[in-house]
Write a protein that holds these residues in place. Structure first.
Motif, PDB file in Angstrom:
ATOM      1  N   GLU B 187      44.579  34.187  43.159  1.00 55.73           N
ATOM      2  CA  GLU B 187      44.226  33.432  44.360  1.00 55.73           C
ATOM      3  C   GLU B 187      45.420  32.583  44.831  1.00 55.73           C
ATOM      4  OE1 GLU B 187      41.661  33.750  46.124  1.00 55.73           O
ATOM      5  OE2 GLU B 187      41.915  32.044  47.469  1.00 55.73           O
ATOM      6  N   VAL B 188      46.114  31.974  43.881  1.00 53.65           N
ATOM      7  CA  VAL B 188      47.302  31.178  44.221  1.00 53.65           C
ATOM      8  C   VAL B 188      48.374  32.087  44.837  1.00 53.65           C
ATOM      9  CG1 VAL B 188      49.154  29.747  43.268  1.00 53.65           C
ATOM     10  CG2 VAL B 188      46.828  29.517  42.369  1.00 53.65           C
ATOM     11  N   LEU B 189      48.571  33.247  44.214  1.00 55.71           N
ATOM     12  CA  LEU B 189      49.579  34.194  44.708  1.00 55.71           C
ATOM     13  C   LEU B 189      49.180  34.764  46.069  1.00 55.71           C
ATOM     14  CD1 LEU B 189      50.126  36.023  41.313  1.00 55.71           C
ATOM     15  CD2 LEU B 189      51.832  34.644  42.495  1.00 55.71           C
ATOM     16  N   ARG B 190      47.866  34.952  46.213  1.00 57.83           N
ATOM     17  CA  ARG B 190      47.354  35.550  47.451  1.00 57.83           C
ATOM     18  C   ARG B 190      47.674  34.671  48.657  1.00 57.83           C
ATOM     19  NH1 ARG B 190      42.894  35.580  50.414  1.00 57.83           N
ATOM     20  NH2 ARG B 190      41.918  33.897  49.241  1.00 57.83           N
ATOM     21  N   LEU B 222      55.117  40.169  47.196  1.00 53.95           N
ATOM     22  CA  LEU B 222      54.066  39.271  46.729  1.00 53.95           C
ATOM     23  C   LEU B 222      52.772  40.026  46.433  1.00 53.95           C
ATOM     24  CD1 LEU B 222      54.884  36.240  49.014  1.00 53.95           C
ATOM     25  CD2 LEU B 222      54.975  36.267  46.521  1.00 53.95           C
ATOM     26  N   ALA B 223      52.471  41.030  47.259  1.00 48.49           N
ATOM     27  CA  ALA B 223      51.274  41.842  46.998  1.00 48.49           C
ATOM     28  C   ALA B 223      51.387  42.488  45.621  1.00 48.49           C
ATOM     29  CB  ALA B 223      51.119  42.920  48.067  1.00 48.49           C
ATOM     30  N   ASN B 224      52.563  43.022  45.305  1.00 48.81           N
ATOM     31  CA  ASN B 224      52.746  43.700  44.021  1.00 48.81           C
ATOM     32  C   ASN B 224      52.635  42.741  42.832  1.00 48.81           C
ATOM     33  OD1 ASN B 224      53.042  46.227  45.166  1.00 48.81           O
ATOM     34  ND2 ASN B 224      55.262  46.105  45.312  1.00 48.81           N
ATOM     35  N   ILE B 225      53.135  41.531  43.008  1.00 48.94           N
ATOM     36  CA  ILE B 225      53.023  40.545  41.914  1.00 48.94           C
ATOM     37  C   ILE B 225      51.546  40.208  41.694  1.00 48.94           C
ATOM     38  CG2 ILE B 225      53.589  38.197  41.184  1.00 48.94           C
ATOM     39  CD1 ILE B 225      56.205  38.460  42.839  1.00 48.94           C
ATOM     40  N   CYS B 226      50.842  40.013  42.794  1.00 47.51           N
ATOM     41  CA  CYS B 226      49.417  39.682  42.737  1.00 47.51           C
ATOM     42  C   CYS B 226      48.636  40.831  42.092  1.00 47.51           C
ATOM     43  CB  CYS B 226      48.940  39.427  44.162  1.00 47.51           C
ATOM     44  SG  CYS B 226      47.391  38.584  44.267  1.00 47.51           S
ATOM     45  N   LEU B 227      48.953  42.050  42.493  1.00 48.86           N
ATOM     46  CA  LEU B 227      48.255  43.231  41.959  1.00 48.86           C
ATOM     47  C   LEU B 227      48.563  43.418  40.473  1.00 48.86           C
ATOM     48  CD1 LEU B 227      48.810  45.611  44.997  1.00 48.86           C
ATOM     49  CD2 LEU B 227      46.596  44.773  44.178  1.00 48.86           C
ATOM     50  N   LYS B 228      49.773  43.067  40.096  1.00 49.22           N
ATOM     51  CA  LYS B 228      50.133  43.193  38.679  1.00 49.22           C
ATOM     52  C   LYS B 228      49.209  42.313  37.824  1.00 49.22           C
ATOM     53  CE  LYS B 228      54.163  43.208  35.790  1.00 49.22           C
ATOM     54  NZ  LYS B 228      55.568  43.421  35.935  1.00 49.22           N
ATOM     55  N   VAL B 229      49.007  41.090  38.279  1.00 45.16           N
ATOM     56  CA  VAL B 229      48.119  40.182  37.542  1.00 45.16           C
ATOM     57  C   VAL B 229      46.706  40.774  37.488  1.00 45.16           C
ATOM     58  CG1 VAL B 229      47.033  37.899  37.570  1.00 45.16           C
ATOM     59  CG2 VAL B 229      49.451  38.132  38.127  1.00 45.16           C
ATOM     60  N   LEU B 230      46.203  41.207  38.622  1.00 46.05           N
ATOM     61  CA  LEU B 230      44.823  41.717  38.680  1.00 46.05           C
ATOM     62  C   LEU B 230      44.655  42.977  37.827  1.00 46.05           C
ATOM     63  CD1 LEU B 230      44.093  41.186  42.473  1.00 46.05           C
ATOM     64  CD2 LEU B 230      43.156  39.888  40.568  1.00 46.05           C
ATOM     65  N   PHE B 231      45.634  43.865  37.849  1.00 49.96           N
ATOM     66  CA  PHE B 231      45.518  45.114  37.083  1.00 49.96           C
ATOM     67  C   PHE B 231      45.705  44.876  35.597  1.00 49.96           C
ATOM     68  CE2 PHE B 231      45.213  49.033  39.718  1.00 49.96           C
ATOM     69  CZ  PHE B 231      44.979  48.393  40.920  1.00 49.96           C
ATOM     70  N   GLN B 232      46.650  44.015  35.252  1.00 53.82           N
ATOM     71  CA  GLN B 232      46.888  43.751  33.831  1.00 53.82           C
ATOM     72  C   GLN B 232      45.687  43.050  33.201  1.00 53.82           C
ATOM     73  OE1 GLN B 232      49.618  44.138  31.310  1.00 53.82           O
ATOM     74  NE2 GLN B 232      49.398  45.885  32.638  1.00 53.82           N
ATOM     75  N   CYS B 233      44.966  42.300  34.001  1.00 58.35           N
ATOM     76  CA  CYS B 233      43.847  41.539  33.455  1.00 58.35           C
ATOM     77  C   CYS B 233      42.521  42.202  33.798  1.00 58.35           C
ATOM     78  CB  CYS B 233      43.905  40.108  33.958  1.00 58.35           C
ATOM     79  SG  CYS B 233      45.485  39.342  33.593  1.00 58.35           S
ATOM     80  N   ASP B 234      42.592  43.458  34.192  1.00 54.00           N
ATOM     81  CA  ASP B 234      41.407  44.261  34.443  1.00 54.00           C
ATOM     82  C   ASP B 234      40.488  43.665  35.522  1.00 54.00           C
ATOM     83  OD1 ASP B 234      40.108  46.586  34.081  1.00 54.00           O
ATOM     84  OD2 ASP B 234      38.844  45.891  32.455  1.00 54.00           O
TER      85      ASP B 234
END
Lengths: 90, 568
Positions: B187-190, B222-234
């Motif tokens: 959310e912060v990254l978004r 920034l989208a990719n950084i945000c997606l990395k967090v979401l994907f890594q944390c399922d």
């Protein structure tokens, strides 16, 4: 996480065997590393050209669209055929 | 950081320099300046020491207020100034950010991971606020990106240490749903992502000289950084917001650097895969694979892409060729996927059941990549098709074009084939191998109990302890009709069912030049034809020439129907 723990142990193993037998380990190491985790790492470079992405030999036949199996003589088909013969006889 | 005048304090020197960097609008230098990761150079140690001495931590926040006042005194670049186009608003968010940065350095304790994460979260929020300034915000963009990367790494690291964050996980969001730490981090990254996406200080298309204009340059970073967090944390499903927003108002993906394109398409492909939209998944992943460099240094990325690409293609009825399996990134994948595609092609339901059993050797690997159930569920239908085809090849009535008699398949024979496979699948593998068919069975097979084991049946846990024998249920002739109808409906079989004669009749054999071609269209062809007209349709992938949305419309990707996905 267990996956990363497993991953690191395989890497250690690969490194250890590296000392014993260089050639064998060279072959095993990439495979062990490949299975480690599913984090999509940052690329080491920001941009690249199309040439950097060309498969050697230009082989782009990656997918088989026609894969139906017409073989009726292998064991699998022969056994199935025998089984089908029973239908209607009982 | 430059040298310091002896008479000047460290804080003062730092603020004067920062003001100069802002005046020059040098974002890269600002990022170099505003370090957050130790070890720090001596000059920063001195700065930290002075902040600790002059502005010690205060529970009531007075230290922060004093810092802000001090900063404000030097930051002429953050003041409101008149310009040719009117007044440029003050940049108080930058002042607040700098105060937060000094306090962050003062209090940083890397031993305490959670505290570092929470403070960095605050710092990144303040940096994002500063990024929001319409004309000057872009100066802080490189800093925001650098912080976002560190922040994402911390969030992922913490997610793997549940004992540290358990108390944070139970906090709830506004709508009452539970929000985990990675979701909060995303959310912060978004917010930083949205700030770049909605930058209005650009050309109408967001493109200048063929390149992204203004803050839009950082949309995919920034989208990719945000997606990395979401994907890594399922928490992949939370990625929908990013993809929908990009569909809505991003410049085309093609004008961004290759690393950003490939990374983004990988996540987009995986998102569609997770949502059971396998056709768009295949489109995104194929392009990611095609554009990924073949250098050895990119092997890990190619490996991940190809695993999901193969899985998506399997589900769409396309199998890898030997040349794909021969690629370095596909090392060992043949052993995993080929037995499955072999079973599908032969109509070998027994092997398919064994390969898709949770206890099978390769199941943990497939489960780790979260591609097991999709293959299990979706590909069984192709095995059904192959059984019909095999039964037709072995015992079908070829029909007679002169008498206008259609080729037919006896549904009772199809049923016998299903029973044959299902029963064998329930035997242990060694026993099944001894059963080489009527008249060819191993002698020991005759003395063995071939009735399915009790474990093959299901007893609800509610009935635990009661004397209930599980019933192992096999398909009946009605189910064969149902399966045939389902295959016809999906386009994988061509013909009609004669209920009274318990037969399936193939139509169009004469016209198409053979019963096999007419009766059993290629799976991939069927899937592809269904997708025609929207072949390039891959929601979330902003193509060239697409109109840039004006905002306000949110595309619900969850409602997008996967092409080629059957009703089953």
């Amino acid at each position: 996480m267990s996956a990363s723990a497993q991953g690191s142990s395989t890497t250690t193993k690969a490194v250890v065997s590296d000392a014993k037998n260089g050639d064998e380990a060279k072959e095993q190491k990439p495979a062990a590393q490949l299975e480690e985790d599913d984090e999509f790492e940052d690329f080491p470079m920001e941009d690249w050209t199309e040439e950097d992405t060309q498969l050697p030999g230009g082989n782009t036949h990656l997918w088989e669209e026609s894969w139906d199996d017409d073989d009726t003589s292998e064991d699998f088909s022969v056994q199935l055929k025998e089984e089908l013969k029973k239908v209607g006889k009982a | 950081m430059p040298g310091f005048g002896a008479s000047m304090g460290m804080v003062e020197t730092f603020l004067r320099e920062t003001n100069e960097v802002l005046r020059e609008r040098d974002g890269e230098r600002l990022q170099d300046f505003l370090v957050i990761e130790p070890p720090f150079k001596p000059i920063y140690e001195n700065l930290i020491a002075e902040v600790r001495q002059s502005y010690p931590q205060d529970d009531e926040g007075k230290d922060r207020k004093r810092l802000e006042e001090r900063i404000q005194g030097f930051m002429t670049e953050c003041e409101e100034i008149p310009s040719e186009n009117g007044v440029v608003g003050s940049w108080s968010a930058m002042v607040q950010f700098l105060a937060e940065w000094l306090a962050f350095l003062r209090d940083l304790n890397v031993e305490n991971l959670l505290d570092t994460y929470l403070r960095l979260s605050e710092l990144l929020k303040k940096a994002t606020n500063a990024l929001g300034h319409s004309t000057k915000g872009i100066i802080i963009l490189p800093t925001v990106i650098a912080y976002a990367k560190v922040f994402a790494r911390l969030a992922i690291g913490l997610d793997k240490k549940p004992e540290l964050i358990a108390h944070l996980v139970i906090s709830t969001s506004e709508d009452g749903s539970q929000e985990t730490l990675p979701e909060k981090a995303a959310e912060v990254l978004r917010k930083a992502f949205v700030s770049c996406l909605n930058d209005r200080n650009t050309t109408p298309t967001g493109i200048r000289d063929g390149k992204p204009d203004g803050k839009k340059v950082a949309i995919y970073k920034l989208a990719n950084i945000c997606l990395k967090v979401l994907f890594q944390c399922d928490k992949k499903e939370s990625g929908e917001y990013i993809f929908a927003n990009i569909s809505n108002s991003s410049p085309p993906l093609s004008i961004y650097p290759a690393s950003e394109r490939v990374t983004y398409l990988y996540y987009l492909g995986r998102f569609h895969f997770m949502a059971n939209h396998f056709y768009p998944a295949q489109i995104a992943l194929q392009r990611a694979y095609d554009e990924c460099p073949i250098h050895a240094s990119c092997l890990k990325q190619r490996r991940l892409i190809v695993i999901y690409l193969i899985a998506a293609n399997l589900i769409l009825g396309r199998f890898p060729t030997p040349s794909l399996y021969g690629r370095p990134e596909a090392h060992g994948l043949r052993e995993r996927f080929h037995p499955i595609t072999r079973a599908i092609a032969k109509g070998d339901l027994e092997s398919f059941r064994r390969l898709m059993d949770w206890k099978t050797e390769h199941a943990p690997w497939f489960l780790h990549y979260r591609i097991f159930e999709q293959i299990q569920n979706r590909c069984e239908v192709y095995v059904w098709r192959s059984i019909f085809r095999k039964v037709f090849l072995l015992s079908g009535d070829q029909g007679d074009t002169n008498r206008r008699a259609a080729p037919t398949i006896d549904l009772r024979k199809v049923l016998a084939a299903f029973h044959y496979f299902e029963k064998r699948a329930m035997m242990n593998e060694a026993l099944a191998q001894q059963d080489a068919g009527p008249g060819r069975r191993h002698i020991s097979f005759l003395f063995m109990d071939t009735t399915p084991p009790a474990s093959a049946g299901y007893v609800d846990p509610d009935f635990d302890g009661l004397d209930i024998k599980p019933v192992v249920r096999f398909q009946d002739i009605i189910e064969m009709e149902a399966i045939a109808s389902s295959l016809v409906l999906q386009g994988f079989l061509n013909g009609f069912i004669s209920h009274s004669r318990q037969k399936f009749a193939i139509t169009g054999a004469k016209k198409k030049g053979g019963a096999l071609v007419a009766g059993f269209p290629r799976v991939w062809e069927v899937v592809r034809q269904k997708a025609q007209g929207q072949e390039d349709e891959c929601p979330g992938w902003k193509r060239d020439g697409g109109a840039v949305g004006l905002g306000g419309t949110v595309i619900r990707l969850s409602g997008a129907r996967g092409v080629g996905v059957g009703e089953w």
